[in-house]
Design a protein around this motif. Structure first.
Motif, PDB file in Angstrom:
ATOM      1  N   LEU A 116       0.828  -1.208   0.000  1.00  0.00           N
ATOM      2  CA  LEU A 116       0.000   0.000   0.000  1.00  0.00           C
ATOM      3  C   LEU A 116       0.865   1.261   0.000  1.00  0.00           C
ATOM      4  N   LEU A 117       1.903   1.252   0.895  1.00  0.00           N
ATOM      5  CA  LEU A 117       2.778   2.426   1.033  1.00  0.00           C
ATOM      6  C   LEU A 117       4.235   1.938   0.984  1.00  0.00           C
ATOM      7  N   PRO A 118       4.840   1.861  -0.206  1.00  0.00           N
ATOM      8  CA  PRO A 118       6.172   1.240  -0.359  1.00  0.00           C
ATOM      9  C   PRO A 118       7.273   1.885   0.455  1.00  0.00           C
ATOM     10  N   GLU A 119       7.115   3.137   0.870  1.00  0.00           N
ATOM     11  CA  GLU A 119       8.183   3.801   1.614  1.00  0.00           C
ATOM     12  C   GLU A 119       7.817   4.011   3.077  1.00  0.00           C
ATOM     13  N   HIS A 120       6.902   3.184   3.583  1.00  0.00           N
ATOM     14  CA  HIS A 120       6.454   3.341   4.968  1.00  0.00           C
ATOM     15  C   HIS A 120       7.601   2.940   5.909  1.00  0.00           C
ATOM     16  N   PHE A 121       8.094   3.899   6.675  1.00  0.00           N
ATOM     17  CA  PHE A 121       9.287   3.665   7.503  1.00  0.00           C
ATOM     18  C   PHE A 121       9.078   2.550   8.516  1.00  0.00           C
ATOM     19  N   ASP A 122       8.014   2.640   9.304  1.00  0.00           N
ATOM     20  CA  ASP A 122       7.819   1.655  10.380  1.00  0.00           C
ATOM     21  C   ASP A 122       7.701   0.241   9.833  1.00  0.00           C
ATOM     22  N   ALA A 123       7.030   0.075   8.703  1.00  0.00           N
ATOM     23  CA  ALA A 123       6.892  -1.265   8.119  1.00  0.00           C
ATOM     24  C   ALA A 123       8.240  -1.763   7.602  1.00  0.00           C
ATOM     25  N   LEU A 124       8.977  -0.888   6.943  1.00  0.00           N
ATOM     26  CA  LEU A 124      10.298  -1.270   6.469  1.00  0.00           C
ATOM     27  C   LEU A 124      11.218  -1.657   7.632  1.00  0.00           C
ATOM     28  N   HIS A 125      11.171  -0.851   8.678  1.00  0.00           N
ATOM     29  CA  HIS A 125      12.027  -1.115   9.841  1.00  0.00           C
ATOM     30  C   HIS A 125      11.658  -2.444  10.495  1.00  0.00           C
ATOM     31  N   LEU A 126      10.343  -2.650  10.713  1.00  0.00           N
ATOM     32  CA  LEU A 126       9.910  -3.892  11.351  1.00  0.00           C
ATOM     33  C   LEU A 126      10.230  -5.095  10.467  1.00  0.00           C
ATOM     34  N   LEU A 127       9.993  -4.974   9.159  1.00  0.00           N
ATOM     35  CA  LEU A 127      10.312  -6.076   8.251  1.00  0.00           C
ATOM     36  C   LEU A 127      11.801  -6.406   8.320  1.00  0.00           C
ATOM     37  N   GLY A 128      12.658  -5.381   8.377  1.00  0.00           N
ATOM     38  CA  GLY A 128      14.094  -5.596   8.483  1.00  0.00           C
ATOM     39  C   GLY A 128      14.473  -6.308   9.764  1.00  0.00           C
ATOM     40  N   VAL A 129      13.832  -5.897  10.875  1.00  0.00           N
ATOM     41  CA  VAL A 129      14.129  -6.526  12.169  1.00  0.00           C
ATOM     42  C   VAL A 129      13.694  -7.987  12.174  1.00  0.00           C
ATOM     43  N   VAL A 130      12.482  -8.267  11.637  1.00  0.00           N
ATOM     44  CA  VAL A 130      11.980  -9.647  11.580  1.00  0.00           C
ATOM     45  C   VAL A 130      12.917 -10.501  10.719  1.00  0.00           C
ATOM     46  N   ALA A 131      13.298  -9.974   9.565  1.00  0.00           N
ATOM     47  CA  ALA A 131      14.193 -10.724   8.677  1.00  0.00           C
ATOM     48  C   ALA A 131      15.558 -10.947   9.339  1.00  0.00           C
ATOM     49  N   LEU A 132      16.043  -9.947  10.057  1.00  0.00           N
ATOM     50  CA  LEU A 132      17.322 -10.064  10.759  1.00  0.00           C
ATOM     51  C   LEU A 132      17.259 -11.163  11.810  1.00  0.00           C
ATOM     52  N   ASP A 133      16.174 -11.187  12.574  1.00  0.00           N
ATOM     53  CA  ASP A 133      16.022 -12.198  13.618  1.00  0.00           C
ATOM     54  C   ASP A 133      15.976 -13.606  13.043  1.00  0.00           C
ATOM     55  N   SER A 134      15.409 -13.753  11.847  1.00  0.00           N
ATOM     56  CA  SER A 134      15.240 -15.086  11.258  1.00  0.00           C
ATOM     57  C   SER A 134      16.366 -15.454  10.305  1.00  0.00           C
ATOM     58  N   GLY A 135      17.420 -14.613  10.251  1.00  0.00           N
ATOM     59  CA  GLY A 135      18.579 -14.935   9.435  1.00  0.00           C
ATOM     60  C   GLY A 135      18.424 -14.682   7.962  1.00  0.00           C
ATOM     61  N   GLN A 136      17.383 -13.956   7.568  1.00  0.00           N
ATOM     62  CA  GLN A 136      17.184 -13.614   6.145  1.00  0.00           C
ATOM     63  C   GLN A 136      17.940 -12.315   5.859  1.00  0.00           C
ATOM     64  N   LEU A 137      19.238 -12.433   5.696  1.00  0.00           N
ATOM     65  CA  LEU A 137      20.094 -11.255   5.693  1.00  0.00           C
ATOM     66  C   LEU A 137      19.905 -10.390   4.455  1.00  0.00           C
ATOM     67  N   ASP A 138      19.626 -10.995   3.295  1.00  0.00           N
ATOM     68  CA  ASP A 138      19.374 -10.190   2.089  1.00  0.00           C
ATOM     69  C   ASP A 138      18.166  -9.279   2.300  1.00  0.00           C
ATOM     70  N   MET A 139      17.059  -9.888   2.764  1.00  0.00           N
ATOM     71  CA  MET A 139      15.837  -9.122   2.990  1.00  0.00           C
ATOM     72  C   MET A 139      16.050  -8.077   4.071  1.00  0.00           C
ATOM     73  N   ALA A 140      16.772  -8.453   5.138  1.00  0.00           N
ATOM     74  CA  ALA A 140      17.007  -7.518   6.234  1.00  0.00           C
ATOM     75  C   ALA A 140      17.768  -6.293   5.735  1.00  0.00           C
ATOM     76  N   GLU A 141      18.842  -6.531   4.977  1.00  0.00           N
ATOM     77  CA  GLU A 141      19.633  -5.401   4.488  1.00  0.00           C
ATOM     78  C   GLU A 141      18.800  -4.496   3.571  1.00  0.00           C
ATOM     79  N   GLN A 142      18.035  -5.109   2.660  1.00  0.00           N
ATOM     80  CA  GLN A 142      17.236  -4.311   1.728  1.00  0.00           C
ATOM     81  C   GLN A 142      16.212  -3.457   2.456  1.00  0.00           C
ATOM     82  N   ALA A 143      15.474  -4.093   3.401  1.00  0.00           N
ATOM     83  CA  ALA A 143      14.422  -3.368   4.114  1.00  0.00           C
ATOM     84  C   ALA A 143      15.003  -2.258   4.981  1.00  0.00           C
TER      85      ALA A 143
END
Length: 739
Positions: free
Chosen positions: A52-79
């Motif tokens: 809906l909002l591709p540049e939404h900061f909070d969603a990007l930040h949370l997605l990065g944190v979730v990906a970081l916790d689960s070892g998805q480093l490519d997704m974490a870095e991008q988000a």
């Protein structure tokens, strides 16, 4: 046209408002899912928000944190990169992006993010301790500790910061302090796996192996599939001589993470020990593909080449390891060992590389103040022996006779055993000692403390630079007088080592200025107990009609120059046979390879007999089939030389260019066989041919040789021990006079 543009803008604004309303409803659900431990759900909701909002900061930040916790480093870095682009001054986002980059081993980029996060928010403890971890990976542990200290000052109950501070202390060798930090972290969080792991690492360095095993087991109870913990536990098992459990841990770690560096290196080392060179080389190369700066991988790859006889390439790899880490002890030790096997090297190079150990390692160790001792030159002295070989080992065959025959009225004998392995020979060594100390779980500092507390007057190193040595203890100089003897009679290069037991042949007068130690002459550089129950045997040549040569030495001592010379000798005696005996020849690959080397020199396969593993009694009994033994070079036989002489089988030797290449000649001359020692290759051949042509004389020598050995000062262990004790008394008198 204007009305259409305005209409579209109005519609877009209404759509954005609608999307923001939807996002306002979705975001709390994503946060709740994350906090409830449902990362997949949180990730999916973040995806809906960003659709809906591709540049939404909070969603990007949370997605990065979730990906970081689960070892998805490519997704974490991008988000997280997009989140920081959206809000460049958001400290938490910068800190998390730094962590993602850290996990991808891009440490310099991580440092910049973390430093900016700290600048924006100086009290952000997560960023501070994350920065500390990054600084440590960049080789800046002192700065790392400062960062962790700042985090702890802000949050005194922050277990992660204590754990991370402990990790930063390890490369500084502040191991006891590191352990205190890990204990503090565990007091705040008893299930802190990383702190438990760190405690295991510190305990290994401190040689507190039981503590290390308990820590690693506890860490694995918390996280059973922690590859790095399995790898380190394997390393611990390997150091304790438990090779099967070690290999099981290395393989378990690699099944979880095929690129786990410690596991690959442990697998390589254990494979080399077991003579499985090909898989060891493969493991080393896998490490170097991902970490070309691994000094450990370069060293073990060098060991693989050494095993295959390619000494030049091996040396190049050891030098490469030292370029990467100038104080890497394993590489220096490997280089010392290798140069003794290289035919073109000599006393100058051998002693230079030993001094290299001192300049790179020993000189960095603080020397202790001289211990206070009663300077009575004639009092009973305490002699301390330090070795990892108080067990079934060739070195023990050399020093056990001296332990057994000491005059306990004049000398108190203390033994510091530095190996977990114990057997029947351990019991014999223990019985010969007045004081026995199991020192294998003592750090170098703790062992030095114990030696000083025990009042040792003369401390004796029985290992030189061989495996299991405790030369860092001798660098501290915990005893007034220090001696190196027997286990590896080639000198140490330590200025803190006062004396070296040798003999005039092994270390000629002209080269003695090259040694760090004062050379004190014994009848021979080593001795051994007489053979038990040995009965003289007839000369095999008389019944066979041909001469049989014997080589009862490690096959890595069979250099190409030695094998070529023996082939020359066999060619000159077309009916002669050669028997080569060593436990490694159980391996068909090694056995066939050795035979092939002779065949390549024109010696028929049926003239070569290879014998493998046996009991020592069976080993000695095989001398009954041997007319003459051939000493290898440039690395001579030691105990094997004595065994052959005691069995009545004379040994042909030649004088080499270093101590390891002259020891056999020293032994042979010490029992009176001066004419069995050659100056060069032609002389070696001439000696063997001359005696092969005089079977009657050889048979007579065979019957006389055991008594010649027993009556010599070198072969009579009681006489030999008295000479050793005369040396100790002389050293002590000199020390007393110097004060």
């Amino acid at each position: 046209m204007a009305s259409n543009v305005g209409s579209r803008a109005f519609q877009n604004a209404r759509l954005q408002k609608k999307h923001r309303k939807q996002v306002d409803e979705l975001l709390p659900r994503a946060v709740a899912a994350y906090r409830a431990g449902r990362p997949a759900e949180a990730q999916a909701i973040c995806g809906q928000i960003l659709a809906l909002l591709p540049e939404h900061f909070d969603a990007l930040h949370l997605l990065g944190v979730v990906a970081l916790d689960s070892g998805q480093l490519d997704m974490a870095e991008q988000a997280l990169t997009k989140a920081v682009e959206a809000e460049p001054r958001h400290a938490e986002a910068l800190s998390n992006l730094g962590l993602a980059l850290f996990n991808r081993k891009r440490y310099e980029e991580a440092r910049k993010c973390q430093e900016l996060a700290v600048a924006l928010k100086p009290n952000l403890v997560v960023a501070l301790t994350g920065l500390g971890n990054t600084l440590m990976r960049l080789g800046r542990p002192e700065e790392a500790i400062v960062a962790h200290d700042r985090a702890i000052a802000l949050k005194p109950d922050y277990a992660d910061a204590y754990c991370n501070r402990g990790m930063a202390l390890l490369p500084l060798n502040r191991n006891a302090e590191a352990n205190q930090n890990f204990d503090r972290a565990l007091s705040l969080n008893p299930r802190h796996m990383e702190a438990m792991f760190g405690k295991g690492l510190a305990s290994i360095i401190l040689r507190h192996f039981d503590d290390a095993l308990a820590a690693f087991d506890a860490a694995l109870a918390i996280r059973p599939r922690a590859a790095q913990v399995l790898a380190q536990r394997g390393r611990l098992h390997q150091q304790a001589g438990r090779f099967d459990p070690a290999m099981a841990d290395f393989q378990a770690a690699l099944s979880i993470d095929p690129r786990q560096e410690v596991a690959l290196l442990g697998f390589a080392q254990l494979s080399v020990i077991r003579d499985n060179v090909a898989p060891a080389m493969d493991a080393c190369r896998k490490v170097l593909e991902q970490n070309p700066a691994s000094e450990v991988a370069w060293t073990w790859l060098g060991e693989c080449f050494a095993k295959q006889g390619d000494l030049t390439t091996a040396l190049q790899h050891f030098e490469r390891a030292l370029e990467l880490k100038p104080d890497f002890g394993d590489a220096i030790t490997a280089k010392i060992f290798l140069l003794d096997f290289m035919p073109e090297t000599d006393f100058v190079q051998h002693q230079a590389v030993r001094r290299e150990w001192w300049s790179r390692i020993g000189a960095q160790i603080a020397r202790r103040p001289p211990p206070l001792r009663d300077r009575d030159p004639e009092r009973r002295l305490t002699i301390g022996y330090v070795s990892a070989d108080f067990r079934t080992h060739s070195a023990a065959l050399v020093f056990l006779p001296v332990l057994r025959h000491h005059d306990h009225q004049a000398f108190k004998v203390a033994c510091y055993s530095c190996s977990p392995l114990q057997d029947v020979m351990t019991a014999q060594c223990r019985a010969a000692a007045d004081l026995w100390v199991d020192a294998w779980q003592m750090s170098d500092e703790e062992l030095a403390d114990r030696i000083e507390a025990d009042g040792v007057d003369i401390l004796v190193d029985l290992s030189g630079h061989s495996a299991g040595n405790r030369l860092p203890v001798f660098a501290r100089k915990p005893a007034p007088v220090q001696v190196t003897a027997w286990g590896s009679g080639t000198g140490t290069g330590l200025p803190t080592m006062d004396y070296f037991f040798a003999d005039p042949v092994t270390v000629p007068e002209a080269v003695r200025p090259l040694f760090a130690e004062h050379v004190y002459d014994l009848p021979a550089v080593i001795t051994t107990d007489p053979l038990q129950g040995w009965q003289p045997t007839s000369l095999p040549m008389l019944r066979n009609g041909y001469v049989t040569f014997g080589v009862f030495n490690r096959i890595d001592k069979i250099s190409e120059p030695a094998l070529a010379l023996w082939s020359r000798l066999m060619a000159a005696l077309p009916d002669a046979r050669i028997v080569i005996k060593n436990g490694a020849l159980q391996d068909p690959l090694l056995r066939d390879g050795l035979v092939a080397r002779f065949v390549a020199h024109g010696i028929a396969q049926d003239r070569i007999t290879c014998l493998g593993l046996s009991t020592r009694d069976q080993h000695i009994a095989q001398f009954a089939a041997i007319d003459m033994s051939l000493d290898p070079f440039p690395q001579n036989g030691g105990v094997s030389t004595w065994e052959s002489l005691q069995a009545g089988v004379p040994v042909v030797a030649k004088l080499g260019r270093g101590a390891a290449g002259r020891a056999a000649a020293g032994i042979i001359k010490a029992v009176g066989l001066h004419d069995w020692v050659a100056e060069d290759d032609d002389g070696y051949i001439a000696i063997a041919l001359a005696h092969a042509g005089r079977p009657a004389d050889l048979a007579k020598l065979r019957t006389e040789l055991p008594s010649m050995v027993a009556s010599s000062a070198a072969g009579n262990v009681e006489t030999y021990t008295r000479r050793v004790e005369e040396g100790y008394r002389l050293f002590w008198r000199r020390y007393c006079a110097s004060g």
